[in-house]
Design an enzyme around this catalytic site. Structure first.
Site, PDB file in Angstrom:
ATOM      1  N   ARG A 118     -23.869-101.027  -7.106  1.00 29.89           N
ATOM      2  CA  ARG A 118     -24.649-100.950  -5.860  1.00 29.89           C
ATOM      3  C   ARG A 118     -25.584-102.146  -5.754  1.00 29.89           C
ATOM      4  O   ARG A 118     -25.762-102.704  -4.674  1.00 29.89           O
ATOM      5  CB  ARG A 118     -25.448 -99.629  -5.816  1.00 29.89           C
ATOM      6  CG  ARG A 118     -24.590 -98.406  -5.524  1.00 29.89           C
ATOM      7  CD  ARG A 118     -25.419 -97.157  -5.229  1.00 29.89           C
ATOM      8  NE  ARG A 118     -26.062 -96.554  -6.383  1.00 29.89           N
ATOM      9  CZ  ARG A 118     -25.458 -95.838  -7.316  1.00 29.89           C
ATOM     10  NH1 ARG A 118     -24.141 -95.645  -7.251  1.00 29.89           N
ATOM     11  NH2 ARG A 118     -26.114 -95.307  -8.328  1.00 29.89           N
ATOM     12  N   ASP A 152     -29.711 -96.571 -14.926  1.00 27.60           N
ATOM     13  CA  ASP A 152     -28.938 -97.799 -15.092  1.00 27.60           C
ATOM     14  C   ASP A 152     -27.537 -97.447 -15.613  1.00 27.60           C
ATOM     15  O   ASP A 152     -27.354 -97.172 -16.798  1.00 27.60           O
ATOM     16  CB  ASP A 152     -29.669 -98.726 -16.075  1.00 27.60           C
ATOM     17  CG  ASP A 152     -29.173-100.152 -15.969  1.00 27.60           C
ATOM     18  OD1 ASP A 152     -28.080-100.365 -15.413  1.00 27.60           O
ATOM     19  OD2 ASP A 152     -29.887-101.054 -16.445  1.00 27.60           O
ATOM     20  N   THR A 153     -26.582 -97.406 -14.704  1.00 28.59           N
ATOM     21  CA  THR A 153     -25.190 -97.060 -15.051  1.00 28.59           C
ATOM     22  C   THR A 153     -24.272 -98.069 -14.359  1.00 28.59           C
ATOM     23  O   THR A 153     -24.723 -98.828 -13.482  1.00 28.59           O
ATOM     24  CB  THR A 153     -24.833 -95.650 -14.537  1.00 28.59           C
ATOM     25  OG1 THR A 153     -24.898 -95.662 -13.095  1.00 28.59           O
ATOM     26  CG2 THR A 153     -25.772 -94.583 -15.077  1.00 28.59           C
ATOM     27  N   PRO A 154     -22.980 -98.079 -14.707  1.00 32.64           N
ATOM     28  CA  PRO A 154     -22.073 -99.032 -14.046  1.00 32.64           C
ATOM     29  C   PRO A 154     -22.090 -98.924 -12.522  1.00 32.64           C
ATOM     30  O   PRO A 154     -22.068 -99.945 -11.825  1.00 32.64           O
ATOM     31  CB  PRO A 154     -20.706 -98.658 -14.628  1.00 32.64           C
ATOM     32  CG  PRO A 154     -21.032 -98.133 -15.998  1.00 32.64           C
ATOM     33  CD  PRO A 154     -22.327 -97.374 -15.830  1.00 32.64           C
ATOM     34  N   SER A 155     -22.156 -97.691 -11.990  1.00 33.28           N
ATOM     35  CA  SER A 155     -22.121 -97.610 -10.520  1.00 33.28           C
ATOM     36  C   SER A 155     -23.420 -98.121  -9.902  1.00 33.28           C
ATOM     37  O   SER A 155     -23.405 -98.699  -8.819  1.00 33.28           O
ATOM     38  CB  SER A 155     -21.793 -96.199 -10.035  1.00 33.28           C
ATOM     39  OG  SER A 155     -22.850 -95.321 -10.271  1.00 33.28           O
ATOM     40  N   ARG A 171     -29.350 -92.717   2.206  1.00 32.31           N
ATOM     41  CA  ARG A 171     -28.693 -91.748   1.336  1.00 32.31           C
ATOM     42  C   ARG A 171     -28.348 -90.488   2.128  1.00 32.31           C
ATOM     43  O   ARG A 171     -28.505 -89.372   1.632  1.00 32.31           O
ATOM     44  CB  ARG A 171     -29.590 -91.406   0.128  1.00 32.31           C
ATOM     45  CG  ARG A 171     -29.743 -92.538  -0.897  1.00 32.31           C
ATOM     46  CD  ARG A 171     -28.453 -92.778  -1.663  1.00 32.31           C
ATOM     47  NE  ARG A 171     -28.564 -93.879  -2.614  1.00 32.31           N
ATOM     48  CZ  ARG A 171     -28.330 -95.159  -2.308  1.00 32.31           C
ATOM     49  NH1 ARG A 171     -28.012 -95.520  -1.065  1.00 32.31           N
ATOM     50  NH2 ARG A 171     -28.416 -96.087  -3.234  1.00 32.31           N
ATOM     51  N   TYR A 179     -25.162 -88.662   0.742  1.00 33.14           N
ATOM     52  CA  TYR A 179     -25.477 -88.399  -0.672  1.00 33.14           C
ATOM     53  C   TYR A 179     -26.542 -87.316  -0.805  1.00 33.14           C
ATOM     54  O   TYR A 179     -26.357 -86.335  -1.529  1.00 33.14           O
ATOM     55  CB  TYR A 179     -25.956 -89.697  -1.330  1.00 33.14           C
ATOM     56  CG  TYR A 179     -26.181 -89.583  -2.823  1.00 33.14           C
ATOM     57  CD1 TYR A 179     -25.108 -89.555  -3.696  1.00 33.14           C
ATOM     58  CD2 TYR A 179     -27.467 -89.512  -3.360  1.00 33.14           C
ATOM     59  CE1 TYR A 179     -25.300 -89.458  -5.070  1.00 33.14           C
ATOM     60  CE2 TYR A 179     -27.669 -89.420  -4.730  1.00 33.14           C
ATOM     61  CZ  TYR A 179     -26.587 -89.401  -5.579  1.00 33.14           C
ATOM     62  OH  TYR A 179     -26.782 -89.302  -6.940  1.00 33.14           O
TER      63      TYR A 179
HETATM   64  P1  NAD Z   1     -20.880 -93.771 -12.569  1.00 37.23           P
HETATM   65  O1  NAD Z   1     -21.029 -93.535 -11.090  1.00 37.23           O
HETATM   66  O2  NAD Z   1     -21.111 -95.141 -13.089  1.00 37.23           O
HETATM   67  O3  NAD Z   1     -19.454 -93.274 -13.034  1.00 37.23           O
HETATM   68  C1  NAD Z   1     -18.821 -92.238 -12.347  1.00 37.23           C
HETATM   69  C2  NAD Z   1     -17.578 -91.787 -13.092  1.00 37.23           C
HETATM   70  O4  NAD Z   1     -16.942 -90.839 -12.239  1.00 37.23           O
HETATM   71  C3  NAD Z   1     -16.580 -92.884 -13.375  1.00 37.23           C
HETATM   72  O5  NAD Z   1     -16.204 -92.840 -14.743  1.00 37.23           O
HETATM   73  C4  NAD Z   1     -15.405 -92.518 -12.463  1.00 37.23           C
HETATM   74  O6  NAD Z   1     -14.143 -92.866 -12.988  1.00 37.23           O
HETATM   75  C5  NAD Z   1     -15.560 -91.020 -12.346  1.00 37.23           C
HETATM   76  N1  NAD Z   1     -14.880 -90.455 -11.185  1.00 37.23           N
HETATM   77  C6  NAD Z   1     -14.856 -90.960  -9.928  1.00 37.23           C
HETATM   78  N2  NAD Z   1     -14.069 -90.193  -9.151  1.00 37.23           N
HETATM   79  C7  NAD Z   1     -13.615 -89.177  -9.928  1.00 37.23           C
HETATM   80  C8  NAD Z   1     -12.761 -88.078  -9.694  1.00 37.23           C
HETATM   81  N3  NAD Z   1     -12.204 -87.861  -8.482  1.00 37.23           N
HETATM   82  N4  NAD Z   1     -12.497 -87.223 -10.721  1.00 37.23           N
HETATM   83  C9  NAD Z   1     -13.037 -87.440 -11.929  1.00 37.23           C
HETATM   84  N5  NAD Z   1     -13.848 -88.467 -12.219  1.00 37.23           N
HETATM   85  C10 NAD Z   1     -14.124 -89.331 -11.223  1.00 37.23           C
HETATM   86  O7  NAD Z   1     -21.822 -92.722 -13.337  1.00 37.23           O
HETATM   87  P2  NAD Z   1     -23.323 -92.296 -13.063  1.00 37.23           P
HETATM   88  O8  NAD Z   1     -24.055 -93.331 -12.275  1.00 37.23           O
HETATM   89  O9  NAD Z   1     -23.831 -91.854 -14.382  1.00 37.23           O
HETATM   90  O10 NAD Z   1     -23.184 -91.020 -12.095  1.00 37.23           O
HETATM   91  C11 NAD Z   1     -22.742 -89.774 -12.600  1.00 37.23           C
HETATM   92  C12 NAD Z   1     -23.357 -88.667 -11.773  1.00 37.23           C
HETATM   93  O11 NAD Z   1     -24.775 -88.768 -11.830  1.00 37.23           O
HETATM   94  C13 NAD Z   1     -22.988 -88.695 -10.293  1.00 37.23           C
HETATM   95  O12 NAD Z   1     -22.814 -87.360  -9.828  1.00 37.23           O
HETATM   96  C14 NAD Z   1     -24.216 -89.311  -9.657  1.00 37.23           C
HETATM   97  O13 NAD Z   1     -24.374 -88.944  -8.299  1.00 37.23           O
HETATM   98  C15 NAD Z   1     -25.302 -88.736 -10.521  1.00 37.23           C
HETATM   99  N6  NAD Z   1     -26.568 -89.476 -10.466  1.00 37.23           N
HETATM  100  C16 NAD Z   1     -26.602 -90.802 -10.779  1.00 37.23           C
HETATM  101  C17 NAD Z   1     -27.810 -91.488 -10.696  1.00 37.23           C
HETATM  102  C18 NAD Z   1     -27.891 -92.962 -11.004  1.00 37.23           C
HETATM  103  O14 NAD Z   1     -28.911 -93.571 -10.652  1.00 37.23           O
HETATM  104  N7  NAD Z   1     -26.922 -93.558 -11.677  1.00 37.23           N
HETATM  105  C19 NAD Z   1     -28.963 -90.817 -10.287  1.00 37.23           C
HETATM  106  C20 NAD Z   1     -28.896 -89.461  -9.994  1.00 37.23           C
HETATM  107  C21 NAD Z   1     -27.680 -88.804 -10.079  1.00 37.23           C
END
Ligand code: NAD
Length: 251
Positions: free
Chosen positions: A194, A187-190, A150, A153
């Site tokens: 991964r 647990d999210t789509p991204s 990471r 990140y």
């Molecule tokens: P995700 O990654 O599944 O979805 C991300 C969304 O961002 C998508 O809808 C995508 O279309 C949008 N996106 C991408 N590029 C973009 C742009 N240039 N402008 C506007 N929108 C854009 O969602 P998630 O996993 O909930 O992550 C959201 C945030 O939470 C991120 O900042 C991520 O780093 C953070 N986060 C996630 C986790 C995790 O485990 N999922 C943990 C800690 C932090």
């Protein structure tokens, strides 16, 4: 009624994952929600399923689009900068392009959004006599804790915490609060992406869960209560903080 009644909340990356769930949670608490994302079809689906939520297609990397939206938007009570991405890999795996994209999407987008919306928010706080709130999406993987693979990140999310603290320090006397939200693994789509792209997806999911003391991943609904709290006046004495919601990973 509702804990966010009368508040206008704008969220980036609100078409899926934590951003989308936050849009629903804020709307359920009575807020006017403006859900933005780069993915127009997914936003249309959100609008179709939840009539009260306004959706706007927005690429947070597009400075002109960000400024144009700020010009035509109502003054915000809450700005939730949620957009961000994971570039997988160690320092030697990380290309300059991955590094630059990570910083542009995860950090500079927050600078862009906040610079565009802050004047209106401060004016709103001044005339309303209340407080306005910026919530920036960081992570437990940041200055708080290091994780393997990471590199870019973790560096970006540490920068988010620094940006958030500087905002909090500069504008505390003008009624602005700024806090960073630091989730564990959600647990999210991204995240599913991964896991699916790992060499051994079954093992990858097991590994994500193994580092969770509570024995499970977070759901988006484990995270949204903190978003609602930071958006609401219940957090009126909370600013400049990095708030962990990680199921005990950093105990
Ligand atoms: P995700 O990654 O599944 O979805 C991300 C969304 O961002 C998508 O809808 C995508 O279309 C949008 N996106 C991408 N590029 C973009 C742009 N240039 N402008 C506007 N929108 C854009 O969602 P998630 O996993 O909930 O992550 C959201 C945030 O939470 C991120 O900042 C991520 O780093 C953070 N986060 C996630 C986790 C995790 O485990 N999922 C943990 C800690 C932090």
């Amino acid at each position: 009624e509702g804990r966010l009644k009368g508040k206008t909340v704008l969220i980036t990356a609100a078409a899926q994952g934590i951003g989308r769930a936050s849009a629903l949670a804020c709307a359920a608490e009575g807020a006017r929600v403006i859900a933005t994302d780069i993915n127009a079809p997914l936003l249309q689906q959100l609008a179709a399923e939840h009539a009260g939520i306004e959706v706007v297609t927005l690429d947070v990397r597009d400075d002109a689009a960000v400024q144009a939206l700020a010009q035509r938007s109502p003054a915000l009570d809450v700005l939730f900068n949620c957009a961000g991405m994971v570039a997988n890999g160690s320092l030697l795996d990380c290309s300059e392009a991955d590094w630059d994209l990570s910083f542009d999407l995860n950090v500079k987008s927050m600078f862009r959004m906040t610079r565009a919306f802050l004047p209106g928010m401060l004016e709103h706080a001044r005339t309303q006599g209340g407080s306005v709130s910026v919530i920036n999406m960081a992570s437990m993987a940041s200055s708080i804790k290091g994780f393997a693979n990471r590199c870019a990140y973790g560096a970006t999310k540490a920068a988010v915490i620094g940006l958030t603290k500087s905002l909090a320090a500069d504008y505390v006397k003008q009624g602005l609060r700024a806090n960073a939200l630091c989730p564990g693994t959600v647990d999210t789509p991204s995240l599913r992406g991964r896991i699916a792209s790992a060499a051994d997806p079954v093992q990858a999911e097991k590994d994500f869960i193994a580092r969770q003391p509570m024995g499970r991943l977070a759901t988006v609904d484990d995270i949204t209560p903190m978003v609602v709290f930071l958006a609401s006046d219940e957090s009126r004495f909370v600013t400049g903080q990095a708030l962990l919601v990680d199921g005990g990973v950093t105990i």
